[in-house]
Motif scaffolding. Structure first.
Motif, PDB file in Angstrom:
ATOM      1  N   MET A 187       4.698   0.431   1.423  1.00 24.93           N
ATOM      2  CA  MET A 187       5.200  -0.517   2.234  1.00 24.93           C
ATOM      3  C   MET A 187       4.494  -1.587   2.245  1.00 24.93           C
ATOM      4  O   MET A 187       3.230  -1.716   1.612  1.00 24.93           O
ATOM      5  CB  MET A 187       4.935   0.175   3.666  1.00 24.93           C
ATOM      6  CG  MET A 187       3.370   0.728   3.979  1.00 24.93           C
ATOM      7  SD  MET A 187       3.439   1.415   5.602  1.00 24.93           S
ATOM      8  CE  MET A 187       1.815   1.653   5.804  1.00 24.93           C
ATOM      9  N   SER A 191       9.963   3.623   4.275  1.00 24.76           N
ATOM     10  CA  SER A 191       9.761   4.689   3.626  1.00 24.76           C
ATOM     11  C   SER A 191      10.565   5.833   4.139  1.00 24.76           C
ATOM     12  O   SER A 191      10.913   6.688   3.281  1.00 24.76           O
ATOM     13  CB  SER A 191       8.391   5.257   3.614  1.00 24.76           C
ATOM     14  OG  SER A 191       7.633   5.539   4.678  1.00 24.76           O
ATOM     15  N   GLU A 192      10.819   5.775   5.309  1.00 21.06           N
ATOM     16  CA  GLU A 192      11.673   7.000   5.964  1.00 21.06           C
ATOM     17  C   GLU A 192      13.285   6.600   6.203  1.00 21.06           C
ATOM     18  O   GLU A 192      14.100   7.382   6.767  1.00 21.06           O
ATOM     19  CB  GLU A 192      10.981   7.326   7.393  1.00 21.06           C
ATOM     20  CG  GLU A 192       9.606   7.993   7.235  1.00 21.06           C
ATOM     21  CD  GLU A 192       9.191   8.356   8.484  1.00 21.06           C
ATOM     22  OE1 GLU A 192       9.899   9.073   9.243  1.00 21.06           O
ATOM     23  OE2 GLU A 192       8.133   8.302   8.708  1.00 21.06           O
ATOM     24  N   ILE A 236      -0.914   0.778   9.385  1.00 23.28           N
ATOM     25  CA  ILE A 236      -1.185   1.611   7.890  1.00 23.28           C
ATOM     26  C   ILE A 236      -1.058   2.913   8.057  1.00 23.28           C
ATOM     27  O   ILE A 236      -0.700   3.650   6.916  1.00 23.28           O
ATOM     28  CB  ILE A 236      -2.656   1.094   7.202  1.00 23.28           C
ATOM     29  CG1 ILE A 236      -2.562   1.588   5.883  1.00 23.28           C
ATOM     30  CG2 ILE A 236      -3.706   1.589   8.237  1.00 23.28           C
ATOM     31  CD1 ILE A 236      -3.846   0.797   5.266  1.00 23.28           C
ATOM     32  N   ASP A 237      -1.133   3.494   9.201  1.00 25.19           N
ATOM     33  CA  ASP A 237      -0.981   5.083   9.402  1.00 25.19           C
ATOM     34  C   ASP A 237       0.584   5.291   9.797  1.00 25.19           C
ATOM     35  O   ASP A 237       0.781   6.465  10.163  1.00 25.19           O
ATOM     36  CB  ASP A 237      -1.969   5.292  10.739  1.00 25.19           C
ATOM     37  CG  ASP A 237      -3.246   5.209  10.433  1.00 25.19           C
ATOM     38  OD1 ASP A 237      -3.718   5.407   9.227  1.00 25.19           O
ATOM     39  OD2 ASP A 237      -3.976   4.666  11.292  1.00 25.19           O
ATOM     40  N   GLY A 238       1.305   4.262   9.695  1.00 29.66           N
ATOM     41  CA  GLY A 238       2.659   4.658  10.195  1.00 29.66           C
ATOM     42  C   GLY A 238       3.095   4.695  11.585  1.00 29.66           C
ATOM     43  O   GLY A 238       4.282   4.869  11.856  1.00 29.66           O
ATOM     44  N   ASN A 239       2.167   4.101  12.597  1.00 30.09           N
ATOM     45  CA  ASN A 239       2.706   4.127  13.779  1.00 30.09           C
ATOM     46  C   ASN A 239       3.632   2.912  14.153  1.00 30.09           C
ATOM     47  O   ASN A 239       3.212   1.608  13.654  1.00 30.09           O
ATOM     48  CB  ASN A 239       1.406   4.174  14.695  1.00 30.09           C
ATOM     49  CG  ASN A 239       0.526   5.287  14.621  1.00 30.09           C
ATOM     50  OD1 ASN A 239       0.999   6.211  14.600  1.00 30.09           O
ATOM     51  ND2 ASN A 239      -0.732   4.930  13.983  1.00 30.09           N
ATOM     52  N   ASN A 269       7.704  -0.951   6.800  1.00 30.62           N
ATOM     53  CA  ASN A 269       7.700   0.479   6.395  1.00 30.62           C
ATOM     54  C   ASN A 269       9.045   0.737   6.342  1.00 30.62           C
ATOM     55  O   ASN A 269       9.815   1.087   7.271  1.00 30.62           O
ATOM     56  CB  ASN A 269       6.920   1.354   7.416  1.00 30.62           C
ATOM     57  CG  ASN A 269       6.892   2.587   6.897  1.00 30.62           C
ATOM     58  OD1 ASN A 269       7.403   2.942   5.767  1.00 30.62           O
ATOM     59  ND2 ASN A 269       5.940   3.286   7.423  1.00 30.62           N
ATOM     60  N   LYS A 323       5.199  11.323   5.689  1.00 30.04           N
ATOM     61  CA  LYS A 323       6.057  11.501   6.644  1.00 30.04           C
ATOM     62  C   LYS A 323       5.910  12.445   7.765  1.00 30.04           C
ATOM     63  O   LYS A 323       5.294  13.318   7.610  1.00 30.04           O
ATOM     64  CB  LYS A 323       7.539  12.151   5.930  1.00 30.04           C
ATOM     65  CG  LYS A 323       8.332  10.998   5.177  1.00 30.04           C
ATOM     66  CD  LYS A 323       9.632  11.700   4.916  1.00 30.04           C
ATOM     67  CE  LYS A 323      10.445  10.647   3.878  1.00 30.04           C
ATOM     68  NZ  LYS A 323      11.847  11.127   3.791  1.00 30.04           N
ATOM     69  N   PRO A 328       2.216   6.144   4.586  1.00 23.86           N
ATOM     70  CA  PRO A 328       1.731   7.342   4.895  1.00 23.86           C
ATOM     71  C   PRO A 328       2.680   8.409   4.712  1.00 23.86           C
ATOM     72  O   PRO A 328       4.011   8.026   4.848  1.00 23.86           O
ATOM     73  CB  PRO A 328       1.370   6.984   6.405  1.00 23.86           C
ATOM     74  CG  PRO A 328       2.220   6.141   6.829  1.00 23.86           C
ATOM     75  CD  PRO A 328       2.359   5.126   5.610  1.00 23.86           C
ATOM     76  N   THR A 376      12.090   3.605  15.686  1.00 28.34           N
ATOM     77  CA  THR A 376      10.965   4.214  14.921  1.00 28.34           C
ATOM     78  C   THR A 376      11.332   5.037  13.736  1.00 28.34           C
ATOM     79  O   THR A 376      10.608   5.401  12.888  1.00 28.34           O
ATOM     80  CB  THR A 376      10.770   5.562  15.888  1.00 28.34           C
ATOM     81  OG1 THR A 376      11.947   6.201  16.105  1.00 28.34           O
ATOM     82  CG2 THR A 376      10.167   5.089  17.281  1.00 28.34           C
ATOM     83  N   LYS A 377      12.744   4.593  13.301  1.00 27.57           N
ATOM     84  CA  LYS A 377      13.197   5.030  12.065  1.00 27.57           C
ATOM     85  C   LYS A 377      14.066   3.860  11.511  1.00 27.57           C
ATOM     86  O   LYS A 377      14.610   3.235  12.204  1.00 27.57           O
ATOM     87  CB  LYS A 377      13.990   6.251  12.199  1.00 27.57           C
ATOM     88  CG  LYS A 377      13.161   7.639  12.341  1.00 27.57           C
ATOM     89  CD  LYS A 377      13.727   8.492  11.288  1.00 27.57           C
ATOM     90  CE  LYS A 377      13.113  10.001  11.553  1.00 27.57           C
ATOM     91  NZ  LYS A 377      12.837  10.473  10.250  1.00 27.57           N
ATOM     92  N   ALA A 388       8.471  10.532  13.945  1.00 27.49           N
ATOM     93  CA  ALA A 388       7.994   9.437  14.435  1.00 27.49           C
ATOM     94  C   ALA A 388       8.431   9.439  15.893  1.00 27.49           C
ATOM     95  O   ALA A 388       7.778   8.572  16.622  1.00 27.49           O
ATOM     96  CB  ALA A 388       8.801   8.186  13.949  1.00 27.49           C
ATOM     97  N   PHE A 393       2.871  -3.807   8.682  1.00 22.82           N
ATOM     98  CA  PHE A 393       3.428  -3.331   7.362  1.00 22.82           C
ATOM     99  C   PHE A 393       5.130  -3.466   7.700  1.00 22.82           C
ATOM    100  O   PHE A 393       5.316  -2.809   8.533  1.00 22.82           O
ATOM    101  CB  PHE A 393       3.000  -2.140   6.558  1.00 22.82           C
ATOM    102  CG  PHE A 393       1.604  -2.340   6.115  1.00 22.82           C
ATOM    103  CD1 PHE A 393       1.753  -2.805   4.861  1.00 22.82           C
ATOM    104  CD2 PHE A 393       0.619  -1.940   6.765  1.00 22.82           C
ATOM    105  CE1 PHE A 393       0.262  -2.984   4.216  1.00 22.82           C
ATOM    106  CE2 PHE A 393      -0.682  -2.145   6.549  1.00 22.82           C
ATOM    107  CZ  PHE A 393      -0.949  -2.601   5.079  1.00 22.82           C
ATOM    108  N   VAL A 419       1.016  -1.251   0.008  1.00 24.52           N
ATOM    109  CA  VAL A 419       0.144   0.342  -0.157  1.00 24.52           C
ATOM    110  C   VAL A 419       0.920   1.146   0.139  1.00 24.52           C
ATOM    111  O   VAL A 419       2.076   1.271   0.065  1.00 24.52           O
ATOM    112  CB  VAL A 419      -0.985   0.196   1.267  1.00 24.52           C
ATOM    113  CG1 VAL A 419      -2.029  -1.029   1.195  1.00 24.52           C
ATOM    114  CG2 VAL A 419      -0.144   0.189   2.455  1.00 24.52           C
ATOM    115  N   TRP A 449      15.423  -6.815   5.466  1.00 31.75           N
ATOM    116  CA  TRP A 449      14.543  -5.366   5.551  1.00 31.75           C
ATOM    117  C   TRP A 449      14.997  -4.376   6.423  1.00 31.75           C
ATOM    118  O   TRP A 449      15.481  -4.933   7.818  1.00 31.75           O
ATOM    119  CB  TRP A 449      13.154  -6.028   5.597  1.00 31.75           C
ATOM    120  CG  TRP A 449      12.792  -6.710   4.476  1.00 31.75           C
ATOM    121  CD1 TRP A 449      12.936  -7.992   3.978  1.00 31.75           C
ATOM    122  CD2 TRP A 449      11.827  -6.217   3.258  1.00 31.75           C
ATOM    123  NE1 TRP A 449      12.370  -8.481   2.870  1.00 31.75           N
ATOM    124  CE2 TRP A 449      11.606  -7.240   2.392  1.00 31.75           C
ATOM    125  CE3 TRP A 449      11.392  -4.920   3.023  1.00 31.75           C
ATOM    126  CZ2 TRP A 449      11.086  -7.033   1.148  1.00 31.75           C
ATOM    127  CZ3 TRP A 449      10.579  -4.835   1.948  1.00 31.75           C
ATOM    128  CH2 TRP A 449      10.316  -5.825   0.883  1.00 31.75           C
TER     129      TRP A 449
END
Lengths: 81, 562
Positions: B349, B312-313, B269-272, B310, A76, A74, B279-280, A79, B308, A71, B262
């Motif tokens: 993700m 992305s960051e 799904i909200d990135g929490n 994630n 950025k 979200p 956290t990164k 965090a 997920f 998917v 990975w």
């Protein structure tokens, strides 16, 4: 059909037939140039054939049931908050 | 009758040319032994490490400190799971760095970025034990090193049976040569046999039932180790741990490989973030959460919360390191798939979940001692064929070395025996000949039917989350009928014949797993016996065993070696 043979590039060396750990490939019964994919659903997606192909004629297509689920990530945000 | 090839002769016959088998072959040859490797596929690209592995667990004193400290660090990771005997862990620990250096000498990049890099499977503030290396070409290089030492490799010649003499000691092995138009029987006289094939992958089933080779581990590993050793009289251990959810996570539906490489954060799904450690994304650690908490997936799904990976960051450095790692752990096809689907690590993700099947972080197999010996004289085990040791490529290679060196000592003063005259050779020749006569036109079943039937029986009667005597009775009865049907599986080609022999071993291992679980009359962890709903102190610190004694299946337990 996980392995795909690009017949224009294949040089008929049969290296894929030799090294495939799952015995997915075989030789054609008659003297055809390219190998044949006998057992496509026994591919483990290990990529050995792709790595070993001297003509870069092979690729792997992941079958639909094994497609990854993904998917949008979200936006950025910090965090730490 | 099946054609019998000229009998071969060696000091050490190795079943399986994966990383463990090839390391054993190299070290046995260095010790002066005549070595034959029987390999189902081609050792250049076979086994769990065909195109690489994620990490090589390894003890480097200058990094990990004392032996005690290393074991503490090891137990801090996912390697702590499962019943592992400490003598096996220690012999692995003492030898692992030497094997890493040996791999470097064969040309395998063990410190591709210049230093010993323990990244992944760890968390900030705690030294990792999983060495990151570049494994893409490991199998061709191990094969080259073995051939340079005069090892004979029989490719497309799967090992099928251990031959023992009247005293129950190993004197050879049976293989089937699949290189010709029809299968041929190949007997090898050998002073010792080393089993280095992995566990019974096909017994467990993939999460995509219709695509049964979509598995985390090599689907060519079908249990000749466990079943063959049992038939030869070896004691097996840990089989009650089979078909439990395992603590390995990875991409949902795409089962090849795990999460080891990975570099991201488990988030919703909200990135929490869902775990406590990162956290990164950070290339040095990955996200350790599921390593010690595999139940996080089930728990989140029960809350309606998909999990997920994630990334992305991540920084450019994180993403590049991960892509490099994925390629070298054998996930080149994964990278290609993601690229083909338009996946961008920065923008998307991937959903992750826990993989099913396997032995919960350890082998399900042969009861092995710290020197690689087993309860059968002349029989050695390495890698995941062991039921009580470490798993992973580092363990496979290191235990291969340990077992090979023990076997070399044993060979001194042993004579070659006429293994081809043993009754079992004639029995197997007749049996294989009958299988080859099974005719598709008479409506005989396929090997796929047999495997699917075994898998669904294992899931419903052993792996459903509930275990009971009544379920075992019904499951065993059904497996027994499947076993009889496998004798009628059609074998029109060498390929189907090979798969039919795999189904025979798979059903035997399945039945042994069920019998072993049946004998454990308590509830503990995933072994949820509703008819024995308590944890019984008699089983504390014990491992379940199963063995053939005087032709009878005998279950039991033994104390874990502390």
């Amino acid at each position: 059909m996980p392995p795909i043979i690009n017949k224009d590039k294949c040089i008929g060396c049969m290296n894929c037939v030799t090294i495939c750990p799952m015995d997915v490939y075989g030789k054609q019964e008659k003297d055809a140039k390219t190998p044949v994919i006998h057992y496509p659903d026994e591919c483990w997606h290990c990529n050995a054939c792709v790595v070993e192909c001297p003509a870069k004629a092979l690729s792997i297509r992941v079958p639909l049931p094994a497609m990854m689920v993904f998917v949008d990530a979200p936006k950025k945000k910090d965090a730490q908050q | 009758m099946i054609n019998r090839k000229k009998t071969l002769e060696c000091d050490l016959l190795i079943a399986g040319g994966g990383a463990g088998g090839m390391q054993a072959a190299i070290d046995a040859a260095d010790a002066g032994l005549k070595v034959i490797v029987a390999e189902k596929a081609n050792t250049r690209r076979s086994g769990n490490g065909a195109t690489g592995n994620d990490h090589f667990v390894c003890y480097i004193p200058e990094i990990h400190g004392s032996e005690e400290n290393f074991i503490n660090l090891l137990w801090h990771t996912q390697e702590a799971r499962g019943g592992k005997d400490i003598d096996l862990v220690k012999s692995f620990m003492y030898n692992s760095f030497d094997v890493v250096k040996a791999w470097e000498s064969y040309g395998i990049p063990m410190r591709p970025h210049g230093t010993w890099e323990f990244t992944g499977h760890c968390r900030p503030g705690v030294q990792g034990v999983h060495l990151k290396y570049a494994g893409l070409e490991q199998k061709p290089l191990l094969t080259k090193a073995a051939l340079q030492r005069g090892v004979t490799i029989l490719n497309r010649c799967p090992f099928t049976e251990i031959i023992t003499n009247d005293a129950g000691e190993v004197c050879g092995g049976i293989c089937v040569d699949l290189n010709g138009e029809k299968p041929e029987l190949q007997v090898v006289r050998a002073k010792t046999v080393l089993i280095a094939t992995a566990g019974s992958m096909l017994m467990n089933g993939a999460s995509t039932m219709g695509w049964m080779f979509n598995m985390i581990g090599c689907p060519a590993s079908t249990g000749v180790s466990t079943a063959g050793a049992y038939r030869a009289g070896a004691r097996l251990v840990g089989l009650d741990g089979a078909v439990a959810p395992i603590g390995v996570s990875g991409c949902k539906y795409f089962n090849r490989g795990g999460k080891a490489t990975w570099v991201g954060v488990y988030t919703d799904i909200d990135g929490n973030p869902l775990g406590p450690f990162v956290t990164k994304p950070d290339w040095r650690y990955g996200d350790f959460t599921a390593d010690f908490w595999p139940g996080m997936f089930r728990m989140n799904i029960q809350k309606g919360n998909p999990v997920f990976m994630n990334c992305s960051e991540g920084t450019d450095e994180d993403i590049e390191y991960m892509k490099w790692g994925l390629l070298h752990e054998g996930n080149g096809a994964t990278l290609q798939h993601l690229a083909d689907e338009g996946f961008d690590f920065r923008k998307h993700m991937v959903e992750f979940d826990a993989k099913k099947g396997g032995g919960g972080g350890k082998g399900v197999g042969i009861d092995t001692f710290g020197d690689g010996t087993t309860t059968v004289k002349g029989l050695y085990a390495a890698g995941v064929s062991m039921g009580n040791g470490m798993v992973g490529i580092g363990a496979a290679a290191t235990t291969g070395r340990i077992a090979a060196r023990s076997a070399a000592e044993y060979c001194k003063g042993r004579d070659i025996e006429e293994a081809e005259k043993a009754d079992i050779v004639e029995e197997k020749a007749e049996h294989y000949s009958k299988l080859l006569e099974n005719d598709a036109s008479t409506g005989s079943p396929t090997w796929q039917e047999a495997i699917i039937a075994i898998q669904q029986t294992m899931w419903d009667y052993l792996g459903s989350g509930v275990r009971s005597e009544k379920l075992f009775q019904v499951g065993l009865r059904h497996l027994g009928r499947i076993k009889d049907k496998i004798n009628t599986v059609q074998c029109p080609t060498n390929h189907e014949f090979m798969r039919c022999l795999e189904a025979e071993n798979t059903v035997q291992v399945a039945m042994l797993c069920m019998e072993s679980s049946r004998s454990r009359k308590e509830t503990r962890g995933a072994h949820n016996r509703v008819d024995y709903p308590f944890t019984h102190p008699d089983y504390d610190g014990k491992l379940m065993t199963v063995q053939k004694i005087d032709g009878q299946l005998v279950t039991g337990m033994r104390a874990m070696r502390k």
